[in-house]
Enzyme design. Structure first.
Site, PDB file in Angstrom:
ATOM      1  CE1 TYR A  16     -41.764 -25.730  -8.787  1.00 24.49           C
ATOM      2  CE2 TYR A  16     -39.845 -24.576  -9.660  1.00 24.49           C
ATOM      3  CZ  TYR A  16     -40.784 -24.760  -8.652  1.00 24.49           C
ATOM      4  OH  TYR A  16     -40.746 -23.972  -7.516  1.00 24.49           O
ATOM      5  CE  LYS A  18     -44.798 -22.350  -7.263  1.00 19.87           C
ATOM      6  NZ  LYS A  18     -45.471 -22.695  -5.965  1.00 19.87           N
ATOM      7  CB  THR A  76     -40.313 -20.276  -8.138  1.00 21.34           C
ATOM      8  OG1 THR A  76     -39.016 -20.297  -8.739  1.00 21.34           O
ATOM      9  CG2 THR A  76     -41.321 -20.749  -9.191  1.00 21.34           C
ATOM     10  CG  ASP A  77     -35.939 -17.140  -9.257  1.00 20.31           C
ATOM     11  OD1 ASP A  77     -36.255 -18.356  -9.272  1.00 20.31           O
ATOM     12  OD2 ASP A  77     -34.753 -16.768  -9.080  1.00 20.31           O
ATOM     13  CD  GLU A  78     -36.714 -22.708 -10.894  1.00 21.42           C
ATOM     14  OE1 GLU A  78     -36.986 -23.515 -11.773  1.00 21.42           O
ATOM     15  OE2 GLU A  78     -36.123 -23.002  -9.833  1.00 21.42           O
ATOM     16  CB  ALA A  90     -48.962 -27.675  -0.755  1.00 25.38           C
ATOM     17  CG  LEU A 143     -26.228 -27.760  -6.638  1.00 23.33           C
ATOM     18  CD1 LEU A 143     -25.707 -28.744  -7.681  1.00 23.33           C
ATOM     19  CD2 LEU A 143     -25.858 -26.338  -7.067  1.00 23.33           C
TER      20      LEU A 143
HETATM   21  P1  NAD Z   1     -40.749 -29.133  -0.904  1.00 21.52           P
HETATM   22  O1  NAD Z   1     -40.808 -30.000  -2.119  1.00 21.52           O
HETATM   23  O2  NAD Z   1     -39.626 -29.275   0.051  1.00 21.52           O
HETATM   24  O3  NAD Z   1     -42.091 -29.304  -0.053  1.00 21.52           O
HETATM   25  C1  NAD Z   1     -43.351 -29.343  -0.640  1.00 21.52           C
HETATM   26  C2  NAD Z   1     -44.353 -29.745   0.429  1.00 21.52           C
HETATM   27  O4  NAD Z   1     -45.650 -29.779  -0.197  1.00 21.52           O
HETATM   28  C3  NAD Z   1     -44.104 -31.150   0.993  1.00 21.52           C
HETATM   29  O5  NAD Z   1     -44.273 -31.130   2.396  1.00 21.52           O
HETATM   30  C4  NAD Z   1     -45.176 -32.005   0.336  1.00 21.52           C
HETATM   31  O6  NAD Z   1     -45.584 -33.103   1.125  1.00 21.52           O
HETATM   32  C5  NAD Z   1     -46.292 -31.001   0.146  1.00 21.52           C
HETATM   33  N1  NAD Z   1     -47.175 -31.357  -0.965  1.00 21.52           N
HETATM   34  C6  NAD Z   1     -46.819 -31.703  -2.233  1.00 21.52           C
HETATM   35  N2  NAD Z   1     -47.901 -32.004  -2.952  1.00 21.52           N
HETATM   36  C7  NAD Z   1     -48.973 -31.840  -2.136  1.00 21.52           C
HETATM   37  C8  NAD Z   1     -50.362 -31.992  -2.301  1.00 21.52           C
HETATM   38  N3  NAD Z   1     -50.899 -32.398  -3.463  1.00 21.52           N
HETATM   39  N4  NAD Z   1     -51.176 -31.707  -1.258  1.00 21.52           N
HETATM   40  C9  NAD Z   1     -50.665 -31.293  -0.076  1.00 21.52           C
HETATM   41  N5  NAD Z   1     -49.351 -31.171   0.152  1.00 21.52           N
HETATM   42  C10 NAD Z   1     -48.511 -31.429  -0.867  1.00 21.52           C
HETATM   43  O7  NAD Z   1     -40.854 -27.639  -1.462  1.00 21.52           O
HETATM   44  P2  NAD Z   1     -40.108 -26.314  -0.968  1.00 21.52           P
HETATM   45  O8  NAD Z   1     -38.780 -26.255  -1.591  1.00 21.52           O
HETATM   46  O9  NAD Z   1     -40.246 -26.181   0.496  1.00 21.52           O
HETATM   47  O10 NAD Z   1     -41.017 -25.216  -1.685  1.00 21.52           O
HETATM   48  C11 NAD Z   1     -42.185 -24.704  -1.048  1.00 21.52           C
HETATM   49  C12 NAD Z   1     -42.840 -23.693  -1.969  1.00 21.52           C
HETATM   50  O11 NAD Z   1     -41.934 -22.632  -2.246  1.00 21.52           O
HETATM   51  C13 NAD Z   1     -43.249 -24.272  -3.324  1.00 21.52           C
HETATM   52  O12 NAD Z   1     -44.480 -23.693  -3.687  1.00 21.52           O
HETATM   53  C14 NAD Z   1     -42.133 -23.829  -4.253  1.00 21.52           C
HETATM   54  O13 NAD Z   1     -42.607 -23.679  -5.578  1.00 21.52           O
HETATM   55  C15 NAD Z   1     -41.770 -22.492  -3.652  1.00 21.52           C
HETATM   56  N6  NAD Z   1     -40.371 -22.061  -3.870  1.00 21.52           N
HETATM   57  C16 NAD Z   1     -39.334 -22.913  -3.592  1.00 21.52           C
HETATM   58  C17 NAD Z   1     -38.021 -22.458  -3.766  1.00 21.52           C
HETATM   59  C18 NAD Z   1     -36.849 -23.350  -3.446  1.00 21.52           C
HETATM   60  O14 NAD Z   1     -35.705 -22.962  -3.727  1.00 21.52           O
HETATM   61  N7  NAD Z   1     -37.034 -24.506  -2.827  1.00 21.52           N
HETATM   62  C19 NAD Z   1     -37.771 -21.173  -4.233  1.00 21.52           C
HETATM   63  C20 NAD Z   1     -38.871 -20.331  -4.508  1.00 21.52           C
HETATM   64  C21 NAD Z   1     -40.176 -20.783  -4.306  1.00 21.52           C
HETATM   65  P1  TYD Z   2     -31.714 -27.216  -8.314  1.00 22.71           P
HETATM   66  O1  TYD Z   2     -31.218 -27.268  -6.913  1.00 22.71           O
HETATM   67  O2  TYD Z   2     -32.420 -28.400  -8.867  1.00 22.71           O
HETATM   68  O3  TYD Z   2     -32.630 -25.905  -8.419  1.00 22.71           O
HETATM   69  P2  TYD Z   2     -33.257 -25.185  -9.745  1.00 22.71           P
HETATM   70  O4  TYD Z   2     -33.162 -26.073 -10.901  1.00 22.71           O
HETATM   71  O5  TYD Z   2     -34.655 -24.976  -9.312  1.00 22.71           O
HETATM   72  O6  TYD Z   2     -32.479 -23.912  -9.890  1.00 22.71           O
HETATM   73  O7  TYD Z   2     -30.487 -26.890  -9.267  1.00 22.71           O
HETATM   74  C1  TYD Z   2     -29.681 -25.759  -9.077  1.00 22.71           C
HETATM   75  C2  TYD Z   2     -28.671 -25.713 -10.204  1.00 22.71           C
HETATM   76  O8  TYD Z   2     -27.790 -26.842 -10.063  1.00 22.71           O
HETATM   77  C3  TYD Z   2     -29.302 -25.834 -11.581  1.00 22.71           C
HETATM   78  O9  TYD Z   2     -28.570 -25.026 -12.506  1.00 22.71           O
HETATM   79  C4  TYD Z   2     -29.121 -27.303 -11.931  1.00 22.71           C
HETATM   80  C5  TYD Z   2     -27.816 -27.674 -11.227  1.00 22.71           C
HETATM   81  N1  TYD Z   2     -27.721 -29.083 -10.778  1.00 22.71           N
HETATM   82  C6  TYD Z   2     -26.622 -29.845 -11.135  1.00 22.71           C
HETATM   83  O10 TYD Z   2     -25.702 -29.375 -11.836  1.00 22.71           O
HETATM   84  N2  TYD Z   2     -26.575 -31.142 -10.718  1.00 22.71           N
HETATM   85  C7  TYD Z   2     -27.568 -31.706  -9.973  1.00 22.71           C
HETATM   86  O11 TYD Z   2     -27.472 -32.922  -9.626  1.00 22.71           O
HETATM   87  C8  TYD Z   2     -28.681 -30.898  -9.580  1.00 22.71           C
HETATM   88  C9  TYD Z   2     -29.793 -31.466  -8.743  1.00 22.71           C
HETATM   89  C10 TYD Z   2     -28.708 -29.579 -10.013  1.00 22.71           C
END
Ligand code: NAD
Ligand code: TYD
Length: 353
Positions: free
Chosen positions: A161, A165, A136-138, A88, A201
């Site tokens: 963000y 994290k 995350t790698d960020e 979450a 994106l």
């Molecule tokens: P998402 O935004 O799609 O989903 C987040 C979920 O958390 C949602 O279901 C939301 O309702 C729930 N949530 C948010 N705040 C909450 C709270 N206060 N209490 C309970 N639930 C809550 O996120 P995602 O992309 O599926 O990412 C999931 C995890 O993986 C995160 O921890 C994120 O940092 C990590 N992550 C994501 C990516 C990516 O590319 N999306 C990459 C690496 C790590």
């Molecule tokens: P995003 O999917 O938001 O992931 P993150 O910022 O966590 O890597 O964005 C991926 C890349 O795409 C990032 O370099 C920002 C760029 N981006 C755009 O150029 N336009 C957009 O509208 C969005 C959402 C992202």
């Protein structure tokens, strides 16, 4: 010793993008384990993502906010979770720029609540427990044109963000050192695939191409990300849970770096083919817009540790994964329509107007 002898697994954020794939994998794989999905259902949480498993006997949904310390503690008391997979989070960089407070509340304070509750619940237990924190790698900041993030790379977050994290990762490690809480952390690169909310994106651009809306590329488009198909991330999480070592960090990546503009052009080409539009039609929608503040230039993961130690590697090529992702959005028009009304329109005009 295998950690996955545990019987009650709490997954937080299971109604979100990655969480829903992890919940599905575990519910289907482990009929003898009970999977609890705790989620607040924010704008990013959607129970439609889990329609196919919602009636499974080994699945329970708990609607709750991880910031509600009492509620979290009560659930630990009531259900005696053995294992936590903590996903979450507030997860979108652009939203963290407009409202960083929500990121500290959920990602830092919410994580602390879970750590506190898990520690209280497990401290006098002789069972195997695990707090598996999904990160995350960020947190590693940004790379120049060369180099890779390893598990030893110093944290250097640049966005609210990634700072939140990074802070949550530090709290997890601190609970391990200070209280002996058994933990693992994984740091993964950018995920893509079905069920991703169309603010990131790839799904945002798929939705815009479908609707003939401009594709807002930030800056010059020469930013680089490593992309992993979401189901490969879920498989990695499962493998780490089974075979990972307590107290370790695992980097997860796709061995798949793309400059944004090249990725967007590849996406446009596939969309033209699938929508039977003339070649080059979708590319015309590309519009360079104002850059994201503090935009990290490049993320790239060295995933050799998980590869060598646990035998994991991505199973889906990017072209195939992208094709499957586009097909999913084209076949799930109702899902896409439902998540892009009301609040989404407001977000969109605030972010892109
Ligand atoms: P998402 O935004 O799609 O989903 C987040 C979920 O958390 C949602 O279901 C939301 O309702 C729930 N949530 C948010 N705040 C909450 C709270 N206060 N209490 C309970 N639930 C809550 O996120 P995602 O992309 O599926 O990412 C999931 C995890 O993986 C995160 O921890 C994120 O940092 C990590 N992550 C994501 C990516 C990516 O590319 N999306 C990459 C690496 C790590
Ligand atoms: P995003 O999917 O938001 O992931 P993150 O910022 O966590 O890597 O964005 C991926 C890349 O795409 C990032 O370099 C920002 C760029 N981006 C755009 O150029 N336009 C957009 O509208 C969005 C959402 C992202």
């Amino acid at each position: 010793m295998k950690q996955i002898q545990n019987k009650k697994i709490l997954i937080t954020g299971g109604a979100g993008f990655i969480g829903s794939h992890v919940v599905r994998l575990f519910v289907n794989k482990y009929s003898d384990y009970h999977i609890f999905n705790l989620d607040a259902l924010t704008y990013a949480g959607n129970l439609e993502n889990l329609k196919d498993v919602e009636t499974a006997e080994n699945y329970t949904f708990l609607k709750a906010d991880i910031c509600d310390r009492k509620q979290v503690a009560d659930f630990f008391e009531k259900y005696n979770f053995d294992t936590v997979i903590h996903m979450a989070a507030e997860s979108h960089v652009d939203r963290s720029i407009t409202n960083p407070f929500a990121f500290v509340e959920t990602n830092v304070m919410g994580t602390l609540n879970l750590l506190h509750a898990a520690n209280n619940s497990w401290k006098n237990s002789d069972k195997n427990h695990l707090f598996f924190h999904i990160s995350t790698d960020e947190v590693y900041g940004t790379l120049g044109d060369t180099g890779l993030f390893t598990e030893q790379t110093a944290y250097d977050p640049n966005s609210p963000y990634s700072a939140s994290k990074a802070s949550s990762d530090h709290f997890v490690r601190a609970f391990g050192e200070t209280f002996g809480l058994p933990y693992i952390i994984s740091n993964c690169s950018n995920n893509y695939g079905p069920n991703q909310f169309p603010e990131k994106l790839i799904p945002l651009f798929i939705n815009n191409i479908i609707n003939n809306k401009v594709l807002p590329v930030y800056g010059d488009g020469n930013y680089t990300r490593d992309w992993l198909y979401v189901i490969d991330h879920a498989i990695a999480i499962h493998l780490i849970l089974e075979k990972g070592k307590i107290g370790e960090t695992y980097n997860i990546g796709g061995f798949n770096e793309w400059k944004n503009i090249d990725l967007v052009k590849t996406l446009c080409k596939q969309m033209d083919e699938k929508l039977n539009r003339p070649a080059g039609e979708s590319e015309k929608l590309i519009t360079y817009v104002k850059d994201r503040p503090g935009h990290d230039l490049r993320y790239a993961i060295d995933a050799s540790k998980i590869n060598k130690e646990l035998g994991w590697k991505p199973s889906v090529t990017f072209e195939k994964g992208l094709s499957k992702t586009i097909d999913w959005y084209l076949n799930n028009e109702v899902w896409l329509k439902n998540v892009t009304t009301g609040a989404y329109q407001k977000y969109y005009s605030g972010q892109y107007s």
